[in-house]
Design a protein around this motif. Sequence first.
Motif, PDB file in Angstrom:
ATOM      1  N   THR A 219       0.815  -1.204   0.000  1.00  0.00           N
ATOM      2  CA  THR A 219       0.000   0.000   0.000  1.00  0.00           C
ATOM      3  C   THR A 219       0.849   1.256   0.000  1.00  0.00           C
ATOM      4  OG1 THR A 219      -1.745  -1.151   1.207  1.00  0.00           O
ATOM      5  CG2 THR A 219      -1.830   1.257   1.200  1.00  0.00           C
TER       6      THR A 219
ATOM      7  N   GLY B  82      -2.968  -7.800   8.805  1.00  0.00           N
ATOM      8  CA  GLY B  82      -3.611  -6.700   8.108  1.00  0.00           C
ATOM      9  C   GLY B  82      -4.479  -7.296   7.019  1.00  0.00           C
ATOM     10  N   THR B  83      -4.333  -6.795   5.789  1.00  0.00           N
ATOM     11  CA  THR B  83      -5.017  -7.429   4.665  1.00  0.00           C
ATOM     12  C   THR B  83      -4.566  -8.873   4.544  1.00  0.00           C
ATOM     13  OG1 THR B  83      -5.180  -5.330   3.491  1.00  0.00           O
ATOM     14  CG2 THR B  83      -5.394  -7.339   2.181  1.00  0.00           C
TER      15      THR B  83
ATOM     16  N   GLY C 221      -7.078 -10.282   7.351  1.00  0.00           N
ATOM     17  CA  GLY C 221      -8.255  -9.451   7.186  1.00  0.00           C
ATOM     18  C   GLY C 221      -9.072  -9.858   5.979  1.00  0.00           C
TER      19      GLY C 221
ATOM     20  N   ALA D  75     -11.238  -4.366   4.393  1.00  0.00           N
ATOM     21  CA  ALA D  75     -11.745  -3.186   5.095  1.00  0.00           C
ATOM     22  C   ALA D  75     -13.083  -3.441   5.772  1.00  0.00           C
ATOM     23  CB  ALA D  75     -11.865  -2.015   4.116  1.00  0.00           C
TER      24      ALA D  75
ATOM     25  N   GLY E  89      -0.626  -4.658  13.194  1.00  0.00           N
ATOM     26  CA  GLY E  89      -1.495  -4.738  12.026  1.00  0.00           C
ATOM     27  C   GLY E  89      -2.873  -4.181  12.315  1.00  0.00           C
ATOM     28  N   GLY E  90      -3.495  -3.634  11.294  1.00  0.00           N
ATOM     29  CA  GLY E  90      -4.784  -2.983  11.447  1.00  0.00           C
ATOM     30  C   GLY E  90      -5.873  -3.881  12.005  1.00  0.00           C
ATOM     31  N   VAL E  91      -5.848  -5.165  11.658  1.00  0.00           N
ATOM     32  CA  VAL E  91      -6.887  -6.083  12.140  1.00  0.00           C
ATOM     33  C   VAL E  91      -6.789  -6.273  13.651  1.00  0.00           C
ATOM     34  CG1 VAL E  91      -7.701  -8.488  12.021  1.00  0.00           C
ATOM     35  CG2 VAL E  91      -7.124  -7.252   9.931  1.00  0.00           C
TER      36      VAL E  91
ATOM     37  N   GLU F 104      -5.874  -3.915  15.821  1.00  0.00           N
ATOM     38  CA  GLU F 104      -6.036  -2.670  16.557  1.00  0.00           C
ATOM     39  C   GLU F 104      -7.135  -2.810  17.601  1.00  0.00           C
ATOM     40  OE1 GLU F 104      -6.711   0.525  13.886  1.00  0.00           O
ATOM     41  OE2 GLU F 104      -4.667   0.515  13.094  1.00  0.00           O
TER      42      GLU F 104
ATOM     43  N   ASN G  35     -10.148  -1.971  19.911  1.00  0.00           N
ATOM     44  CA  ASN G  35     -11.344  -1.126  19.875  1.00  0.00           C
ATOM     45  C   ASN G  35     -12.356  -1.676  20.878  1.00  0.00           C
ATOM     46  OD1 ASN G  35     -12.551  -3.371  18.551  1.00  0.00           O
ATOM     47  ND2 ASN G  35     -11.841  -2.600  16.574  1.00  0.00           N
TER      48      ASN G  35
ATOM     49  N   GLU H 228       6.220   2.930  15.530  1.00  0.00           N
ATOM     50  CA  GLU H 228       5.808   2.327  14.269  1.00  0.00           C
ATOM     51  C   GLU H 228       6.933   1.472  13.689  1.00  0.00           C
ATOM     52  OE1 GLU H 228       4.712   5.711  11.912  1.00  0.00           O
ATOM     53  OE2 GLU H 228       6.418   6.840  12.664  1.00  0.00           O
TER      54      GLU H 228
END
Length: 351
Positions: free
Chosen positions: A29, A147-148, A177, A232, A287-289, A291, A293, A321
């Motif tokens: 990305t 992530g992805t 993801g 996403a 990784g974003g997945v 994170e 929340n 990072e």
Amino acid sequence: MGSMELWDFENLADGRAPRVVLGVDGGSTSTLCVCVNANSSKESPKVIGRAVAGCSNRNSVGDELANAALELALAGALKNAGVPRSSVQAVCVGISGVDTRDDEERMLSWLRQLFPRTSHIFAYNDAVAALASGTLGKLHGCVLVVGTGTIAYGFTSDGRKTRCSGYGPLLGDQGSGFAIASQALASVTRAHDGRGPPTALSEAILKHLHLKHVDDLISWAYTDSSWARVAALVPVVKACAAAGDFAAQEALNFAVQELSLSVNSVVTRLDLAGEDGKQPFPLVLVGGVLEKNDSFDLVSAIVRCVGASFPGVEAIRPQVEPAVGAALLALRQSSVATTRLCNGDMSAAEV
């Protein structure tokens, strides 16, 4: 080589510029390069310049475009720091798609041409930069990137390494993801056909995508086949799971099992937990997945699952990072290399 205009700023650089190290986190990305003062402490690295460019994964865009993005990020970080290449003490890049020794050598050869006066240059997979972001530059432990896609990567203090997963969606990155969202979408179509039970995912995903009917998912899915676009949808899956939806919980629980298997494989191959399986070892989770929340807590579930086999697991959520992790790795590795050279343990060509 490269675009000479990118380096025109060096003609105006201050001759008293500080010594620096460069750290890069590059993927499909984007590519981020940070310029860190070489006198920084490893506990508190001082970033004095940074720059972002496009994809640097040669498997995604080819060598020419990947190298162009990487050079743009490297030059941009130095320009923003007001530092020329002659002040660079070490460079460490973590790039997705650098998977084999041949990949590493190809990348090192290119970087040596770009930084002919820099003695310490290192090239790794981007998962290594992620590991270093949690261990402050130490190459020891296991990192799980989700992530992805997903990959688990491990290092031992004596230099052994191994990886698990990271093969991409077509070869089965279970737990990624993309895989989570794909399973959720399949649950929606199964429910629509009557092949599976009703699921809250149907309404939630259609609302999120601004679609009216399940049949509209066909054109949405195949008009743009981007894996990241599918991945996403993971936050929607998490929200439905937190609200009690069985299909969403099933997709996430399956991901937890698969991701834990990847970590366990790395730990077992490298004996990171010792012969008795109970010794402490760091597990860096990025990784974003993953994170944190207010909905489904994947990290806690993964750590519990890994801990059932290896009770010494020590979960780490990085405070810096991955690009900074790469810079810290450059600092540490260049220091080790210099010490070995001074002690006569290696030749100058090996530094």
